[in-house]
Design an enzyme around this catalytic site. Structure first.
Site, PDB file in Angstrom:
ATOM      1  N   GLY A 103       0.957  -1.532  -0.048  1.00  0.00           N
ATOM      2  CA  GLY A 103      -0.038   0.224   0.223  1.00  0.00           C
ATOM      3  C   GLY A 103       1.450   1.184  -0.153  1.00  0.00           C
ATOM      4  N   VAL A 160      18.112   8.315  -3.848  1.00  0.00           N
ATOM      5  CA  VAL A 160      18.606   9.184  -4.776  1.00  0.00           C
ATOM      6  C   VAL A 160      19.896   9.441  -4.455  1.00  0.00           C
ATOM      7  CG1 VAL A 160      18.347   9.709  -7.193  1.00  0.00           C
ATOM      8  CG2 VAL A 160      16.743   7.792  -6.004  1.00  0.00           C
ATOM      9  N   ARG A 182       1.181  -5.357  -5.495  1.00  0.00           N
ATOM     10  CA  ARG A 182       1.144  -6.667  -4.791  1.00  0.00           C
ATOM     11  C   ARG A 182       1.932  -7.862  -5.893  1.00  0.00           C
ATOM     12  NH1 ARG A 182      -0.526  -4.666   0.230  1.00  0.00           N
ATOM     13  NH2 ARG A 182      -1.602  -3.065   0.287  1.00  0.00           N
ATOM     14  N   ASP A 239       4.813  -4.674   6.482  1.00  0.00           N
ATOM     15  CA  ASP A 239       5.226  -6.387   7.249  1.00  0.00           C
ATOM     16  C   ASP A 239       5.508  -7.051   5.327  1.00  0.00           C
ATOM     17  OD1 ASP A 239       5.368  -7.981   9.235  1.00  0.00           O
ATOM     18  OD2 ASP A 239       3.882  -9.582   7.515  1.00  0.00           O
ATOM     19  N   THR A 277       4.007   2.455   5.595  1.00  0.00           N
ATOM     20  CA  THR A 277       2.473   2.431   5.970  1.00  0.00           C
ATOM     21  C   THR A 277       1.755   3.451   6.795  1.00  0.00           C
ATOM     22  OG1 THR A 277       0.982   0.061   6.469  1.00  0.00           O
ATOM     23  CG2 THR A 277       3.370   0.393   7.673  1.00  0.00           C
ATOM     24  N   ILE A 278       0.642   3.755   6.496  1.00  0.00           N
ATOM     25  CA  ILE A 278      -0.341   4.511   7.558  1.00  0.00           C
ATOM     26  C   ILE A 278      -0.573   3.654   8.579  1.00  0.00           C
ATOM     27  CG2 ILE A 278      -0.859   5.291   5.373  1.00  0.00           C
ATOM     28  CD1 ILE A 278      -3.740   4.175   5.475  1.00  0.00           C
ATOM     29  N   ASP A 279      -0.473   2.572   8.437  1.00  0.00           N
ATOM     30  CA  ASP A 279      -0.988   1.804   9.986  1.00  0.00           C
ATOM     31  C   ASP A 279      -0.541   2.123  11.413  1.00  0.00           C
ATOM     32  OD1 ASP A 279      -3.859   0.836   8.463  1.00  0.00           O
ATOM     33  OD2 ASP A 279      -3.156  -1.078   7.739  1.00  0.00           O
ATOM     34  N   ASP A 317       1.978  -0.271  12.321  1.00  0.00           N
ATOM     35  CA  ASP A 317       2.074  -1.399  12.914  1.00  0.00           C
ATOM     36  C   ASP A 317       2.549  -2.359  12.670  1.00  0.00           C
ATOM     37  OD1 ASP A 317       1.656  -1.752   9.519  1.00  0.00           O
ATOM     38  OD2 ASP A 317      -0.078  -2.908   9.679  1.00  0.00           O
ATOM     39  N   ARG A 320     -17.707  17.134  13.175  1.00  0.00           N
ATOM     40  CA  ARG A 320     -18.814  17.310  14.083  1.00  0.00           C
ATOM     41  C   ARG A 320     -19.752  18.249  14.031  1.00  0.00           C
ATOM     42  NH1 ARG A 320     -17.493  16.225  19.229  1.00  0.00           N
ATOM     43  NH2 ARG A 320     -16.131  14.970  18.522  1.00  0.00           N
ATOM     44  N   ARG A 344      -6.786  -2.855   9.774  1.00  0.00           N
ATOM     45  CA  ARG A 344      -7.418  -3.956   9.837  1.00  0.00           C
ATOM     46  C   ARG A 344      -7.146  -4.475  12.145  1.00  0.00           C
ATOM     47  NH1 ARG A 344      -6.858  -4.356   4.852  1.00  0.00           N
ATOM     48  NH2 ARG A 344      -9.020  -4.487   3.468  1.00  0.00           N
TER      49      ARG A 344
END
Length: 319
Positions: A11, A24, A72, A103, A125-127, A129, A154, A171
């Site tokens: 991702g 680079v 992927r 990962d 990765t934005i997660d 994790d 809001r 997830r």
């Protein structure tokens, strides 16, 4: 080491371009030839490898996504696919590789390192994790994207006196939900790491109503359950007017924050330094604002714990 390459895999995440730029230009500063590999491991096996110069990474530090594109690859998970990738690298005379991803990307990088090809990983990765680093590339930008959405939601929640359930990415890791929820004053935050009964959420909403509170924001990580299910339960059990917003892939895009531009630059430069020193099988990360290095083996075996103190704080502050 005279020739190195860089690829982005899995991702996309804001800040990947900053890391590519750093790899680079750091490599060029050492007199190296630096190659860009397009479309991740799939492109590697197909030989989509192009020599880059300082100008080829100009004006990209502010851009989201990745100029090298990403994909992927099931084939690369096989021994034959990995050998094909190594053959393409050696055909170009490339001696080291920087892999920017999460990962799954790191597992591919570890396989290359195990087969004797020098490889260093950058956590993109934005997660957030990945074990061994306090922050992953793209996480800060994603949190700020979610926070901006919460602030806007809001406004309308207040105007119409409604409950809004906002679904964010995550997830298996609830960091986006937790950080954005705490920063945005969410009344309830649901994350995969903590088991929360919907009855607890509705109880908090009803208690708030008794104090005259007519609107609330609930943040739910996608790994918990769909936001629509939460909204339906609230409607059935509390009789409150509830709306759903699923932010989806908007969280991946956008110009990277100053933090992610800085982080990508620092991690990219460090990755080249490690390759130049002859190191392999490691990830570069950040701990207490210092750039560190961690063996892939530790990245995969050390559990990535969420900050439960932050979670408890969010409950205290959202009464």
């Amino acid at each position: 080491m005279q020739k190195i390459a860089v690829l982005t895999s899995g991702g996309d995440a804001p800040g990947m371009n900053a890391a590519v730029r750093a790899v680079v230009r750091r490599g060029i500063s050492y007199g190296m030839e630096v190659y860009g590999i397009y479309h991740g491991y799939e492109g590697l096996m197909q030989g989509q490898i192009t020599l880059m110069d300082a100008g080829s990474v100009g004006d990209i530090i502010q851009r989201g996504g990745t100029i090298l594109h990403s994909s992927r690859s099931e084939e690369f998970k096989t021994d034959a696919g990995q050998q094909k990738g190594i053959a393409e690298l050696r055909r170009k005379g490339i001696e080291g590789l920087v892999v920017i991803g999460g990962d799954g990307s790191f597992r591919g990088a570890q396989k290359l390192s195990d087969k004797g090809f020098s490889t260093i990983g950058i956590p993109g990765t934005i997660d957030n994790d990945i074990s061994g680093t306090e922050m992953t590339l793209g996480f800060d930008t994603a949190v700020n994207t979610v926070l901006e959405a919460i602030d806007k939601i809001r406004d309308t929640a207040t105007s119409h006196e409604r409950i809004f359930v906002v679904e964010v990415m995550g997830r298996h890791c609830g960091d986006i939900a937790l950080w954005a929820g705490l920063s945005g004053g969410a009344e309830s935050i649901l994350i995969p790491e903590v088991n929360v009964e919907i009855n607890d959420v509705t109880h908090r909403l009803l208690e708030g109503n008794k104090r005259g509170k007519k609107h609330s924001i609930i943040i739910v990580a996608e790994g918990v359950c769909p936001a629509s299910e939460i909204a339906q339960r609230i409607k059935e059990e509390a009789g409150l007017d509830t709306r759903v917003t699923v932010l989806g892939h908007v969280q991946r895009g956008g110009s990277p924050s100053a933090f992610d531009r800085m982080l990508g630059s620092r991690l990219g430069a460090k990755a080249v330094d490690l390759l130049r020193e002859g190191q392999s099988g490691k990830m570069v990360g950040i701990q207490r604002n210092r750039i560190t290095e961690v063996d892939f083996a530790d990245v995969f075996t050390i559990e990535n714990d969420i900050d439960l103190d932050m979670y408890e704080l969010s409950k205290t502050l959202s009464i």
